[in-house]
Design a protein around this motif. Structure first.
Motif, PDB file in Angstrom:
ATOM      1  N   THR A   1       0.824  -1.214   0.000  1.00 48.11           N
ATOM      2  CA  THR A   1       0.000   0.000   0.000  1.00 48.11           C
ATOM      3  C   THR A   1       0.854   1.258   0.000  1.00 48.11           C
ATOM      4  OG1 THR A   1      -0.144   0.292   2.408  1.00 48.11           O
ATOM      5  CG2 THR A   1      -1.750  -1.209   1.376  1.00 48.11           C
ATOM      6  N   TYR A   2       2.123   1.155   0.422  1.00 48.38           N
ATOM      7  CA  TYR A   2       3.047   2.276   0.609  1.00 48.38           C
ATOM      8  C   TYR A   2       2.577   3.210   1.724  1.00 48.38           C
ATOM      9  CZ  TYR A   2       4.058   0.885  -4.260  1.00 48.38           C
ATOM     10  OH  TYR A   2       4.323   0.178  -5.418  1.00 48.38           O
ATOM     11  N   GLU A   3       1.669   2.747   2.574  1.00 50.34           N
ATOM     12  CA  GLU A   3       1.178   3.531   3.697  1.00 50.34           C
ATOM     13  C   GLU A   3       1.931   3.110   4.960  1.00 50.34           C
ATOM     14  OE1 GLU A   3      -1.430   5.964   3.374  1.00 50.34           O
ATOM     15  OE2 GLU A   3      -0.814   5.613   1.295  1.00 50.34           O
ATOM     16  N   HIS A   4       1.988   4.018   5.937  1.00 50.49           N
ATOM     17  CA  HIS A   4       2.723   3.717   7.157  1.00 50.49           C
ATOM     18  C   HIS A   4       1.992   2.661   7.983  1.00 50.49           C
ATOM     19  CE1 HIS A   4       4.050   4.428  11.399  1.00 50.49           C
ATOM     20  NE2 HIS A   4       5.192   4.300  10.780  1.00 50.49           N
ATOM     21  N   ALA A   5       2.722   1.642   8.398  1.00 51.92           N
ATOM     22  CA  ALA A   5       2.166   0.569   9.226  1.00 51.92           C
ATOM     23  C   ALA A   5       3.264   0.034  10.126  1.00 51.92           C
ATOM     24  CB  ALA A   5       1.602  -0.552   8.358  1.00 51.92           C
ATOM     25  N   GLU A   6       2.887  -0.305  11.359  1.00 47.42           N
ATOM     26  CA  GLU A   6       3.849  -0.856  12.313  1.00 47.42           C
ATOM     27  C   GLU A   6       3.204  -1.995  13.085  1.00 47.42           C
ATOM     28  OE1 GLU A   6       6.962  -0.128  12.548  1.00 47.42           O
ATOM     29  OE2 GLU A   6       6.965   1.627  11.246  1.00 47.42           O
ATOM     30  N   GLY A   7       3.998  -3.011  13.378  1.00 46.17           N
ATOM     31  CA  GLY A   7       3.540  -4.119  14.205  1.00 46.17           C
ATOM     32  C   GLY A   7       4.221  -4.089  15.557  1.00 46.17           C
ATOM     33  N   PHE A   8       3.475  -4.436  16.606  1.00 47.38           N
ATOM     34  CA  PHE A   8       4.012  -4.390  17.964  1.00 47.38           C
ATOM     35  C   PHE A   8       3.535  -5.607  18.754  1.00 47.38           C
ATOM     36  CE2 PHE A   8       3.232   0.044  16.715  1.00 47.38           C
ATOM     37  CZ  PHE A   8       4.511   0.575  16.843  1.00 47.38           C
ATOM     38  N   ALA A   9       4.369  -6.026  19.716  1.00 46.31           N
ATOM     39  CA  ALA A   9       3.849  -6.891  20.773  1.00 46.31           C
ATOM     40  C   ALA A   9       2.817  -6.075  21.538  1.00 46.31           C
ATOM     41  CB  ALA A   9       4.984  -7.332  21.687  1.00 46.31           C
ATOM     42  N   ALA A  10       1.643  -6.634  21.765  1.00 44.20           N
ATOM     43  CA  ALA A  10       0.529  -5.843  22.314  1.00 44.20           C
ATOM     44  C   ALA A  10       0.907  -5.121  23.601  1.00 44.20           C
ATOM     45  CB  ALA A  10      -0.682  -6.745  22.541  1.00 44.20           C
ATOM     46  N   GLY A  11       1.683  -5.773  24.449  1.00 41.58           N
ATOM     47  CA  GLY A  11       2.055  -5.167  25.720  1.00 41.58           C
ATOM     48  C   GLY A  11       3.024  -4.005  25.592  1.00 41.58           C
ATOM     49  N   GLU A  12       3.627  -3.832  24.409  1.00 44.05           N
ATOM     50  CA  GLU A  12       4.603  -2.765  24.209  1.00 44.05           C
ATOM     51  C   GLU A  12       3.955  -1.432  23.873  1.00 44.05           C
ATOM     52  OE1 GLU A  12       8.140  -2.524  24.395  1.00 44.05           O
ATOM     53  OE2 GLU A  12       7.653  -4.253  25.636  1.00 44.05           O
ATOM     54  N   LEU A  13       2.666  -1.423  23.578  1.00 43.82           N
ATOM     55  CA  LEU A  13       2.007  -0.172  23.199  1.00 43.82           C
ATOM     56  C   LEU A  13       2.213   0.920  24.242  1.00 43.82           C
ATOM     57  CD1 LEU A  13      -1.435  -1.212  21.672  1.00 43.82           C
ATOM     58  CD2 LEU A  13       0.387   0.048  20.531  1.00 43.82           C
ATOM     59  N   LYS A  14       2.071   0.536  25.508  1.00 44.09           N
ATOM     60  CA  LYS A  14       2.128   1.537  26.583  1.00 44.09           C
ATOM     61  C   LYS A  14       3.545   1.997  26.880  1.00 44.09           C
ATOM     62  CE  LYS A  14       1.784  -2.285  29.912  1.00 44.09           C
ATOM     63  NZ  LYS A  14       1.411  -3.288  28.884  1.00 44.09           N
ATOM     64  N   HIS A  15       4.547   1.378  26.214  1.00 47.88           N
ATOM     65  CA  HIS A  15       5.939   1.759  26.444  1.00 47.88           C
ATOM     66  C   HIS A  15       6.462   2.678  25.336  1.00 47.88           C
ATOM     67  CE1 HIS A  15       6.295  -0.914  29.858  1.00 47.88           C
ATOM     68  NE2 HIS A  15       5.764  -1.886  29.142  1.00 47.88           N
ATOM     69  N   GLY A  16       5.587   3.435  24.729  1.00 49.10           N
ATOM     70  CA  GLY A  16       6.023   4.393  23.714  1.00 49.10           C
ATOM     71  C   GLY A  16       5.086   4.573  22.551  1.00 49.10           C
ATOM     72  N   PRO A  17       4.743   3.497  21.805  1.00 49.15           N
ATOM     73  CA  PRO A  17       3.913   3.659  20.614  1.00 49.15           C
ATOM     74  C   PRO A  17       2.540   4.284  20.881  1.00 49.15           C
ATOM     75  CG  PRO A  17       4.989   1.528  20.586  1.00 49.15           C
ATOM     76  CD  PRO A  17       5.255   2.116  21.933  1.00 49.15           C
ATOM     77  N   LEU A  18       2.042   4.159  22.114  1.00 47.94           N
ATOM     78  CA  LEU A  18       0.728   4.715  22.428  1.00 47.94           C
ATOM     79  C   LEU A  18       0.679   6.224  22.181  1.00 47.94           C
ATOM     80  CD1 LEU A  18      -1.929   3.456  23.427  1.00 47.94           C
ATOM     81  CD2 LEU A  18      -1.263   4.095  25.750  1.00 47.94           C
ATOM     82  N   ALA A  19       1.843   6.872  22.207  1.00 50.12           N
ATOM     83  CA  ALA A  19       1.885   8.314  21.953  1.00 50.12           C
ATOM     84  C   ALA A  19       1.452   8.662  20.537  1.00 50.12           C
ATOM     85  CB  ALA A  19       3.303   8.839  22.195  1.00 50.12           C
TER      86      ALA A  19
END
Length: 606
Positions: free
Chosen positions: A489-507
């Motif tokens: 798609t050339y669109e921005h996408a990221e995969g995370f371990a679910a528990g890691e969201l609150k350690h940064g990506p949640l921002a």
């Protein structure tokens, strides 16, 4: 990346259309320019163009090039921009020699300076162009074409595959060192190519060349010699692929066709490997085959890396110490190994440069090596101590789909064999896992038959970003879902371990950031907590879970169901839904789905 095709046909036959067909069959490898060359008695005719095969075909029509022997190439730029001048084939000053080349010639700068000092002139920015000039010098000194080619190849440093034609010769000369080449043996013609699909419509009989091999191919013969010039016997194999395997069969794209081929591909991966008594019967690996293994290291890249993470989860749950490494990192900084270490290289093509380098580094340090690959006769299969084949059949789309499912199915069976051999006991879950694997082809078909992701794709086609989350085996599926999305798609996408969201990506989570949450049936309550975290910040959530997961249905905005099954198989089913989402979003955006920009199917440079 890059594609070589060559053919030597009967003297009264024009092979240009065959060359064009071979190039079209290699488009999946990724390219930005293309060209062909045919020799005659007065020089070599070359036509090459930046752009696609259609641009080359139009130029060939205008040039009226013909010949019974020729080489063709699709180029993926490394040295020099994608231009007509930098496209292959490349010739010497007098247009007597034409060469096509995959890989990188590491000492080309030194060779080029030597040639310039001796009066040669160059017309491109490529590393390849030194090759025809070196050959021409040896020809001028009285060497035969075979001698000139061999002497030139001996001067090249790096990883490469090279094919050459010379005026006045009804033969193709080719050599490989680290980049794949295969000879196709037809009734009245022979082929040389980077991959079997190039000539599969003409013959399924092939000879896989090995590093250091040099081959001379004519219409009715091929002679292989090794790096020292001695005759080398290389077996003729018949590949179990059909010409229609490399066709779209009415699908709009190869990728969509290959998504729909997953039930059959997984059936082949599993077939005959589960016994009536509920055991695992891997080809050539009877019980006890891995009894001397204490720990496992897996090396891989891209989609294969995600399949490796999936396998690590299974092995860890069964008490087998396992680490997964990105092959590009392992090749430069290998992990400690011992005689009791098994290093598994997962590579669809069996030619991935970083993975091959990692396997070699491990072997040099005394580890046992095992290739898990799709291609019989590939470098990985030949050079590792053992090989286990995923049986997916040819995959043409650059974005891997059916090979991921087949890798996971095959690695799951390998994990069961390893766990029994290493721990000395049968894993408690084995019966349930094997039943789920046996049902997996029909469950995959069920997902495909009932999938309805087009409305969802339209809803999420224009967003700031797309997050994919999961735990356990759902984590590598989340990574793979994000990779597939960004690839096509050339669109921005990221995969995370679910528990890691609150350690940064949640921002980064906003109401314009859809989150795809993958549930495997294990640790789902914890993943639901993470869903609540993003939902409370306004993010739309798409859940991928068993159709019986009412808690998930209630918690998400959109729901993509999969059949209820064992967690080991659930990840594969969820991945298909995510593949379809990526495909339909890319289709709505008008992307080049089978040949995404800047990407190549087989990455044969480090």
């Amino acid at each position: 990346m890059c594609g070589i095709t060559a053919v030597a046909g009967p003297g009264d036959e024009d092979v240009v259309d065959v060359l064009l067909g071979g190039l079209r069959n290699l488009e999946y490898r990724g390219y930005d320019s293309a060209g062909v060359a045919t020799p005659g008695d007065g020089g070599v005719s070359v036509v090459k163009r930046e752009g696609g095969i259609d641009d080359l075909a139009s130029a060939l029509d205008a040039a009226a090039v013909a010949g019974s022997v020729g080489v063709g190439h699709t180029r993926w730029s490394t040295h020099g921009a994608p231009t007509d001048a930098n496209a292959h084939p490349h010739t010497d000053c007098d247009d007597r020699v034409a060469v096509v080349h995959n890989g990188i010639i590491e000492n080309y700068s030194t060779l080029r300076e030597e040639l310039l000092a001796r009066g040669h002139s160059f017309t491109s920015d490529t590393d390849t162009e030194v090759v025809p000039h070196l050959v021409a010098e040896r020809l001028a000194a009285g060497a035969s074409a075979a001698e000139a080619f061999r002497d030139t190849v001996a001067r090249l440093d790096g990883r490469y595959a090279v094919a050459m034609v010379v005026d006045g010769e009804d033969a193709v000369y080719a050599a490989r060192d680290g980049s794949p080449l295969v000879v196709g043996v037809g009734d009245d013609r022979r082929f040389v190519a980077s991959d079997v699909p190039s000539f599969l419509e003409h013959t399924a009989d092939v000879v896989f060349l090995e590093d250091g091999d040099v081959v001379r191919v004519t219409a009715d013969d091929h002679v292989v010699t090794d790096a020292d010039g001695r005759r080398a016997d290389r077996d003729v194999n018949t590949v179990d692929w059909q010409p229609e395997d490399a066709e779209r069969d009415g699908f709009d794209h190869y990728m969509l066709k290959e998504i729909h081929e997953q039930p059959a591909a997984v059936e082949r991966a599993v077939n005959g490997r589960i016994t009536a008594a509920g055991g695992v019967d891997l080809d050539g690996f009877p019980p006890g085959s891995f009894g001397d293994v204490d720990d496992v290291q897996i090396v891989a890249c891209g989609t294969s890396y995600h399949a490796a993470l999936y396998a690590r989860q299974l092995l860890a749950e069964r008490g087998v110490p396992t680490q997964v490494f990105s092959a590009g990192e392992y090749a430069t900084t290998p992990a400690p190994v011992g005689d009791d270490t098994l290093v598994v290289g997962v590579t669809q093509s069996g030619e991935t440069a970083d993975t091959l380098a990692s396997l070699q580094a491990a072997a040099d340090r005394g580890a046992r090596t095992l290739a898990v690959t799709n291609v019989v006769g590939s470098t990985a299969a030949r050079t590792c101590d053992d090989a286990l084949f995923i049986r997916a059949g040819p995959e043409i789309g650059v974005a891997a789909t059916k090979t991921f499912s087949s890798q996971v199915a095959t690695l799951t069976l390998l994990a069961e064999r390893l766990a029994e051999d290493v721990t000395g006991s049968v894993p408690e879950e084995r019966a349930a896992v094997l039943r789920a694997l046996e049902r997996l082809p029909s469950d995959l078909q069920d997902v495909l038959d009932r999938a309805a992701v087009e409305p969802l794709a339209a809803q999420f086609r224009d967003r700031d970003g797309h997050f994919f989350i999961g735990r356990g085996v759902a984590y590598p599926v989340a990574l793979e879902g994000a990779l597939k999305f960004k690839e096509i798609t050339y669109e921005h996408a990221e995969g995370f371990a679910a528990g890691e969201l609150k350690h940064g990506p949640l921002a980064l989570v906003t109401p314009d950031t859809p989150v795809f949450a993958v549930f495997s049936g294990r640790h789902d309550d914890k993943t639901l907590n993470n869903v609540e975290e993003v939902a409370s910040r306004g993010a739309p959530v798409v859940g991928v879970a068993s159709e019986e997961s009412t808690d998930v249905v209630d918690a998400v905005d959109e729901f993509l169901p999969i059949p209820d099954t064992h967690p080991v198989a659930a990840g594969v089913l969820a991945n298909v839904q995510l593949q379809l989402v990526s495909y339909h979003v890319a289709d709505l955006l008008g992307r080049s789905i089978d040949k995404p920009r800047n990407l190549a199917k087989s990455v044969t440079v480090e």
